[in-house]
Motif scaffolding. Structure first.
Motif: not given
Length: 138
Positions: A26-34
């Motif tokens: 979830t953290s990596l997904t959030s970073l990628g989205h940003q």
């Protein structure tokens, strides 16, 4: 021994491998989205030089979130949640590959870019209600 750091309770990360995997993913997904949001905004600004069109990116993202978020809740209640999250995540990956491809070939098409942003938001909105149930189940 209390493993708390500030206001963040780190005990679940130490106690559960499944929770740790979910948190990291979830953290990596959030970073990628940003990172994607910043890249798209920069690309739109370079294409148009207009703050209005840069703002339209927000609309292209927000409208599908609102419309498909309601549908995502119904789907989460009626379908297998893990399958729903897998399919919506796959859809997001495909859209990100499309965003990457159009940037690499320097396709300067605002409708294509906004369509891809809307598709990414729609996929995220469809999977979000099911994804939010995972921490509780762990």
């Amino acid at each position: 021994m209390n493993r708390r750091s500030g206001l963040v309770d780190l005990r679940p990360l130490a106690a559960s491998a499944a929770y740790r995997r979910l948190w990291v993913g979830t953290s990596l997904t959030s970073l990628g989205h940003q990172m994607t949001v910043v890249a798209v905004l920069f690309q739109v600004w370079r294409m148009t030089g207009s703050p209005v069109w840069t703002g339209v990116v927000g609309l292209a993202s927000a409208i599908p979130l609102v419309l498909f978020g309601v549908v995502g809740g119904s789907l989460a209640d009626s379908l297998d949640r893990r399958t729903l999250v897998r399919w919506t995540t796959l859809a997001q990956v495909v859209v990100v590959l499309g965003l990457t491809g159009q940037a690499l070939v320097e396709l300067e098409s605002l409708p294509v870019l906004l369509g891809l942003v809307a598709a990414q938001s729609a996929a995220a909105a469809l999977g979000a209600p099911a994804r939010r149930t995972f921490p509780v189940r762990l």
